[in-house]
Design a protein around this motif. Sequence first.
Motif, PDB file in Angstrom:
ATOM      1  N   SER A 254      18.487-129.559 -13.181  1.00 59.96           N
ATOM      2  CA  SER A 254      18.176-129.423 -11.763  1.00 59.96           C
ATOM      3  C   SER A 254      16.958-128.542 -11.524  1.00 59.96           C
ATOM      4  O   SER A 254      16.458-128.455 -10.412  1.00 59.96           O
ATOM      5  CB  SER A 254      19.386-128.894 -10.986  1.00 59.96           C
ATOM      6  OG  SER A 254      19.696-127.611 -11.437  1.00 59.96           O
ATOM      7  N   GLU A 255      16.469-127.873 -12.565  1.00 56.28           N
ATOM      8  CA  GLU A 255      15.220-127.131 -12.409  1.00 56.28           C
ATOM      9  C   GLU A 255      14.017-128.063 -12.484  1.00 56.28           C
ATOM     10  O   GLU A 255      12.929-127.718 -12.056  1.00 56.28           O
ATOM     11  CB  GLU A 255      15.097-126.062 -13.517  1.00 56.28           C
ATOM     12  CG  GLU A 255      15.950-124.837 -13.284  1.00 56.28           C
ATOM     13  CD  GLU A 255      15.802-123.829 -14.414  1.00 56.28           C
ATOM     14  OE1 GLU A 255      15.192-122.779 -14.182  1.00 56.28           O
ATOM     15  OE2 GLU A 255      16.293-124.105 -15.531  1.00 56.28           O
ATOM     16  N   VAL A 256      14.226-129.244 -13.064  1.00 56.43           N
ATOM     17  CA  VAL A 256      13.103-130.156 -13.292  1.00 56.43           C
ATOM     18  C   VAL A 256      13.077-131.291 -12.258  1.00 56.43           C
ATOM     19  O   VAL A 256      12.030-131.609 -11.704  1.00 56.43           O
ATOM     20  CB  VAL A 256      13.164-130.727 -14.732  1.00 56.43           C
ATOM     21  CG1 VAL A 256      12.048-131.722 -14.973  1.00 56.43           C
ATOM     22  CG2 VAL A 256      13.076-129.588 -15.741  1.00 56.43           C
ATOM     23  N   VAL A 257      14.229-131.894 -12.022  1.00 57.47           N
ATOM     24  CA  VAL A 257      14.309-132.945 -10.993  1.00 57.47           C
ATOM     25  C   VAL A 257      15.535-132.705 -10.119  1.00 57.47           C
ATOM     26  O   VAL A 257      16.385-131.876 -10.442  1.00 57.47           O
ATOM     27  CB  VAL A 257      14.430-134.363 -11.622  1.00 57.47           C
ATOM     28  CG1 VAL A 257      13.215-134.692 -12.465  1.00 57.47           C
ATOM     29  CG2 VAL A 257      15.709-134.471 -12.421  1.00 57.47           C
TER      30      VAL A 257
END
Lengths: 185, 609
Positions: free
Chosen positions: A143-146
């Motif tokens: 969830s840090e990336v997408v």
Amino acid sequence: MKKKIATVSLAGCFGCHMSLLDIDERILDLLKVAEFDKTPLNDLKKFTTRCDIGLVEGGCCNEENVHTLQEFRKNCDVLVAVGACAIMGGLPVMRNAIMNAVDPLRECLEEAYMNSSSVYNSTNDIPNDPALPLILDKVYNCSEVVKIDYQIPGCPPSGDTLWQTLNALIRGVPADLPYELIRYD
Amino acid sequence: MNPVVYKACRDFDYDGTRVLDILREVQSGLGCISGETMEMLAKELSTHRVEIEGLVSFYSFFSEKPKGKIAIRLCDDIIDRFAGVSKVAKVFSDELGIEMGKTSPDGIFSLEYTPCIGMSDQAPSALINQTVVTKLTPQSARTIARKLKKNPETSELLTRKGDGNNACLQINAMVKNNIRVRGEVLLCEGIPAEAGLKKALKRKEDAVIQEIRASGLRGRGGAGFSTGLKWDLARRETARERYVICNADEGEPGTFKDRVLLTERTDLMFEGMTIAARAIGSRKGILYVRAEYTYLLPYLEHVLKKRRKRGLLGRNIAGKKGFAFDIRIQLGAGAYICGEESSLISSCEGLRGEPKNRPPFPAEKGFLGYPTIVNNVETFCCAARILDGGAPWFAGIGTDESAGTKLLSVAGDCARPGIYEVPFGIEVSEVLDMAGADDPAIVQIGGASGDMIGRTAFHKKICYEDLPTGGSFMTFNSTRNVLGIVDYFLEFFIHESCGYCTPCRVGNVFLRERIQKIKSGLAEEADLHYLIELSNTIMMTSRCGLGHTSPRPVLSSIAHFPIVYASLTRELTDGRQASFDIQKALEESRRIAKRQSMIYDPIYGESTD
């Protein structure tokens, strides 16, 4: 129309995929209402079509993980982070603990390939083949990336938990996850 | 055996509940409390080293590594930051040749930041050992640094004297009271000495409590619990001892009204404590003073001594047969959390200042398990005035649910920062006018744990039913960054969280990460929902008041400054997180591997060298 499912294991151990296979013979029921697109289960390397559901195991520790995750986001309507690594980084995230070192990434590589007591490396080389993806400065959870739509915790989540999740997603109803399926003590 | 350790232990009679005082003495005598010293102390006090180490690591005025003979602590409050403390810090750092947070090689100087030292009305300020220096400028900092280099003594630092009792022999500080408005309860001139106590001694204990209850007095520390009810609860408990504790651990950033009361209404405060002792049947009282106010200690001791001599403390107080009460002063050691009453009690017991589980409440089982009332300095002063002036007089001031006056510590962007004694129910805008704030845009009321409001809410009233405050009133003009202030408060709470419970220890870190994401313009609206949800979780699940209130600047700023947040958030359509920067994440790796990315660099095959 059968629902299309894609799965992938990023910085994970494939445990979550093994767990998915724990649905046992129910996989036959699953295939009546859904089919797999890109997934290690059928060894399809690329998306052949847009998918309804994407299951992601593991977080991101290298550039290839990031790229794959971004592809999944682009090609899946609903993206589910499965298991502790995808949600929080899991075991690989332990390397983030040395982030305050002067040269954290080098320290990490040297510990892994040279200094650790269980390592035998007579040439003291750190693997650096051009085909190897570059590793990231630290491990990122999905969830840090997408953007992630759902998270199924567990290490790994049980076959029953994944079965209930897929069932609910395919039928478009809230998942029935009784306490027994999401307790970890 | 080290003579300093031996003397410290003997001074406090090897009393386990006085470890804090023993450690203070050792720290000031040896400059640090090393592992070896901890061993020694543990042996002398028949405890374990880990217990001592727990205390040393908890309180910021104790250190395992040597501190300089002259410890310079610059106040790092948000008010001081805006007043330019960083420039002052740079001068000290350059002149003394040490970095922030370091001790000089010769062991003479150490330089560090410390949270609010209660001088926001005369910022930027600093503590040099126990001496307070105020209104610092780069020039004055240079003068001080050079003076100290020539002669490392703090006695020559006083270039001017403060007003009122600050100028007296026992205090001798350059601190200014800055009393701007005197109300009719606490700061008015000509308060008859000991009038409240005399009247209290003529009446039955029940009647004293009844008078306080009828006056509608509520706790001035911020929580606003009914003082009379608290006293009544403590009195009803069956117990061998009862304790009266006065909370002068004024740690809320931007608050300094207790500093002024301790200086100018010292007798009134002790009088109030004595009345409370009479009402609940207590023989022993403790005044818990924050370590930053150590410069007041000789004066407070002096007043206590005078009161004993005049028969106002000790046995048969004011001629009342059988009424005995005395007060001791407990100095803190630099921990914000100790302003919370159960943590304060822990600290008085010689423990880490960690909150206790409630129930039982301190009024039932407090200090050493005995019924204990903990009240704020201002509350005790009010109690003494109520016994003299009568409940109807006091209840007639203020609003229905908030009786009396309130001392406000006004600081920040205004012409006249200082103490304002105003009746409850006053509007925020009236205070701003009085203080001469010509461009007020943000008001933080109630300190870091209070609410942040904007211009649309300046009509709100300061009272328990509308905008409660423990006394802090910070005003900021329109050039100040709302999110910068919120970020500062979270930084403060992360530093001051005692770490006992996870929601507070971890939650505040997550709040700050998200606020910084918003600040950098990489956030989406979903991040605001995350902030609100996480704030509510922290408030609901934390163990004590710190976690119950720390998310309030976040929540109130989202509510009162929606446009600021809206302008910094955007909606992304590709499903990626704007805050994730692949180029930055790969930078290190490219350098070490000496090659570029096959995926994220446009041309592959060329070395980065």
